[in-house]
Design a protein around this motif. Structure first.
Motif, short mmCIF file in Angstrom:
data_model
loop_
_atom_site.label_atom_id
_atom_site.label_comp_id
_atom_site.label_asym_id
_atom_site.label_seq_id
_atom_site.Cartn_x
_atom_site.Cartn_y
_atom_site.Cartn_z
N MET A 15 75.96 -21.22 37.30
CA MET A 15 75.35 -21.22 36.32
C MET A 15 74.97 -20.25 35.61
N THR A 16 76.00 -19.95 35.28
CA THR A 16 76.28 -19.02 34.12
C THR A 16 76.78 -19.68 32.30
N PRO A 17 76.39 -19.20 31.62
CA PRO A 17 76.61 -20.01 30.08
C PRO A 17 78.07 -19.70 30.33
N GLY A 18 79.46 -19.96 30.86
CA GLY A 18 80.96 -20.51 31.06
C GLY A 18 81.62 -19.22 31.54
N PRO A 19 82.28 -19.90 33.17
CA PRO A 19 82.49 -21.55 32.98
C PRO A 19 81.49 -21.68 33.20
N VAL A 20 81.84 -23.12 33.57
CA VAL A 20 80.87 -24.03 34.77
C VAL A 20 81.62 -24.50 35.64
N THR A 196 86.02 -26.58 26.55
CA THR A 196 86.69 -26.72 27.53
C THR A 196 85.82 -26.62 29.51
N GLN A 197 85.59 -25.09 29.16
CA GLN A 197 84.80 -24.56 30.64
C GLN A 197 83.26 -24.53 30.02
N LYS A 198 82.34 -24.90 29.57
CA LYS A 198 81.16 -24.80 29.51
C LYS A 198 80.78 -26.23 29.60
N CYS A 199 80.47 -27.37 28.57
CA CYS A 199 79.58 -28.53 28.63
C CYS A 199 80.36 -29.57 28.78
N TYR A 369 78.88 -30.28 34.40
CA TYR A 369 78.84 -30.64 35.68
C TYR A 369 77.43 -29.67 36.44
N SER A 370 77.96 -28.62 35.88
CA SER A 370 76.82 -28.03 36.65
C SER A 370 75.67 -27.87 36.27
N CYS A 371 74.77 -28.92 35.92
CA CYS A 371 73.86 -29.40 35.41
C CYS A 371 73.28 -29.87 36.18
N SER A 372 72.60 -29.98 37.05
CA SER A 372 72.36 -30.77 38.07
C SER A 372 70.38 -30.56 38.78
N MET A 373 69.80 -31.92 39.41
CA MET A 373 68.58 -30.94 39.70
C MET A 373 68.98 -29.86 40.89
N ARG A 374 69.54 -30.48 41.62
CA ARG A 374 70.52 -29.44 43.23
C ARG A 374 70.79 -28.47 42.75
N ASN A 375 71.44 -27.88 42.00
CA ASN A 375 71.51 -26.45 41.19
C ASN A 375 70.47 -26.28 40.68
N VAL A 376 69.40 -26.69 39.78
CA VAL A 376 68.21 -25.82 38.94
C VAL A 376 67.49 -25.75 40.52
N LEU A 377 66.57 -26.76 41.37
CA LEU A 377 66.05 -25.97 42.59
C LEU A 377 66.82 -25.41 43.42
N TYR A 407 60.37 -32.82 36.51
CA TYR A 407 61.31 -34.29 37.20
C TYR A 407 60.63 -35.32 37.58
N GLU A 408 58.96 -34.90 37.56
CA GLU A 408 58.30 -36.01 38.89
C GLU A 408 58.15 -37.07 37.30
N GLY A 409 57.06 -35.68 36.61
CA GLY A 409 57.01 -36.75 35.43
C GLY A 409 57.97 -37.31 33.91
N LEU A 410 60.02 -37.17 34.14
CA LEU A 410 60.97 -37.07 33.49
C LEU A 410 60.95 -38.90 34.35
N ALA A 411 61.09 -38.87 35.61
CA ALA A 411 61.40 -39.98 36.91
C ALA A 411 62.72 -39.80 36.36
N LEU A 412 63.42 -38.89 37.11
CA LEU A 412 64.09 -38.65 37.49
C LEU A 412 65.24 -38.23 38.93
N GLN A 413 66.54 -39.30 39.11
CA GLN A 413 67.26 -39.05 39.85
C GLN A 413 67.01 -37.58 40.56
N PRO A 414 67.95 -37.19 41.87
CA PRO A 414 68.61 -36.03 41.90
C PRO A 414 70.05 -36.10 41.25
N GLN A 415 70.37 -36.92 41.45
CA GLN A 415 72.58 -36.84 40.87
C GLN A 415 72.09 -36.79 39.19
N GLU A 416 70.48 -37.47 38.50
CA GLU A 416 70.47 -37.13 36.80
C GLU A 416 70.39 -35.22 36.87
#
Length: 416
Positions: A15-20, A196-199, A369-377, A407-416
């Motif tokens: 969860m760094t600003p690159g590489p991810v 390439t190594q970031k977003c 790919y690092s930008c996920s609900m799982r990783n943030v939580l 997440y509930e307010g944004l109605a996101l699913q885990p993979q989002e």
């Protein structure tokens, strides 16, 4: 000859600003068999990759291709190719990577004019426009997303001002390409460099670039200078007269390789191009607007958790870079000890910063790919635990709950 044991990387959540973390589909693509760089199957892939990059850069430019090398190779290729000795180059600096642009431009023999603002802030576009009109540079070099400070520089009107004065506008979009809109044509950017190594969630090793006809005209003029010189001392004379001083990073030669002529220049990084192609396929499948929205949503959840924990964000909130969140290290907390424990006990890597911010902030990237609900939580839970271990005063249990409410307010699913 000595034998060596096999090596496998440890399991990490990056969860760094690159590489991810690289997308698994990208890693599988890299395992495909090698084909020759002039094989029709491979040159067809090159053509398709150029189309993909035009879509990503939001441009109709003909030239959009990757430079073989890390992002810095892309920056150097563009600047070495577009800056002639004696050119005036304007560099607005609001973090570490503005200083890098200054250094490269200086090595190209430019007369560099800088602007500076306090780290954690950005420039009002009007101030840059005024500097362009005052100094009348041949080239303006700017960072779009400054990962060292977590700031996003507004570019409104700067391209138009460069057109008025005849300057070329070069933008470092290494941190933003694929996660934040980079509107090359709408913003009148003459050359843009990505990574390439970031977003994009592709390993480091290619630097996508695009440039327009204004930039190409300067390339071709400099190429003619070199071709017109012959005999002893020609190389030194060419440099003095404005020929491009690099061979490997000469965009005028690289574009010959990426053109239908396929003029041999270097051996293409075959497996890396496979990786980039697959990474760009993933971008297209998700859709650019959906991808930008995903990055904003994960940022919102992370920020809500950080603040609910009782920590403070660093930097101007209005111009915060959506894919990097900077956190002020609480007084009395050893920031490096926290980072070490996160890595050793949780397999989680976050970043510190540079220069005047070394030891003062942590930086958390939510990219690709690092930008996920799982990783943030996971990041919020781990950071809370480690800070508590270090005696930090945090609101126990609040961070993850705040993120879940977001997440509930944004109605996101885990993979989002």
């Amino acid at each position: 000859m000595r034998s060596y044991p096999g090596w496998s990387p440890p399991a990490r959540t990056i969860m760094t600003p690159g590489p991810v973390e690289a997308d698994p589909r990208v890693l599988r693509a890299m395992a495909a068999p090698i084909v020759g760089q002039f094989d029709p199957a491979f040159t067809a892939l090159m053509n398709t990759t150029m189309e993909q990059l035009r879509d990503l850069f939001l441009t109709a430019n003909h030239w959009a291709y990757p430079v073989d090398g890390t992002s810095r190779a892309g920056l150097e290729a563009v600047l070495v190719s577009l800056i002639e000795p004696g050119d005036t180059v304007l560099v607005p600096i609001y973090g570490r990577f503005g200083h890098l642009l200054h250094e490269i431009a200086s090595r190209c023999g430019a007369e560099v004019v800088t602007m500076a603002c306090e780290w954690g802030q950005t420039f009002a576009p009007e101030s840059i426009i005024q500097a362009i009109r005052t100094h009348k540079p041949q080239l303006v070099a700017m960072v779009h997303g400054e990962t060292s400070t977590g700031q996003l520089q507004p570019l409104d009107g700067i391209g138009a001002a460069c057109r008025e004065t005849g300057a070329l506008l070069v933008v470092d979009a290494v941190a933003t390409l694929g996660g934040v809109p980079v509107r090359t044509d709408d913003w009148q950017l003459d050359a843009v460099i990505g990574g390439t190594q970031k977003c994009l969630s592709v390993p480091s090793g290619l630097a996508p670039v695009t440039y327009n006809e204004r930039a190409e005209a300067k390339l071709l003029r400099r190429k003619q200078i070199e071709r017109g010189l012959r005999g002893a001392g020609a190389a030194a004379q060419a440099g003095e007269l404005g020929a491009i001083r690099s061979n490997y990073l000469d965009l005028s030669q690289l574009q010959d390789y990426w053109s239908p002529a396929r003029l041999n220049h270097h051996t293409e990084s075959t497996s890396m191009l496979y990786a980039l192609y697959e990474g760009l396929r993933l971008v297209a499948e998700e859709g650019l607007e959906a991808r930008f929205a995903r990055h904003r949503a994960q940022e919102a959840a992370l920020v809500s958790g950080i603040e609910a924990m009782g920590l403070s964000l660093y930097g101007e909130r209005r111009t915060k870079l959506p894919v990097v969140t900077c956190i002020t290290i609480p007084a009395g907390i050893d920031g490096e000890s926290v980072r070490a424990m996160l890595l050793e006990r949780f397999g989680l890597e976050i970043a510190s910063s540079f220069g005047p911010l070394q030891g003062k902030i942590w930086r958390i990237g939510t990219m690709g790919y690092s930008c996920s609900m799982r990783n943030v939580l996971f990041t919020l839970g781990a950071l809370e635990a480690v800070l508590t271990w270090h005696g930090g005063k945090v609101a126990a249990g609040e961070a993850v709950q705040a993120a879940l409410r977001t997440y509930e307010g944004l109605a996101l699913q885990p993979q989002e």
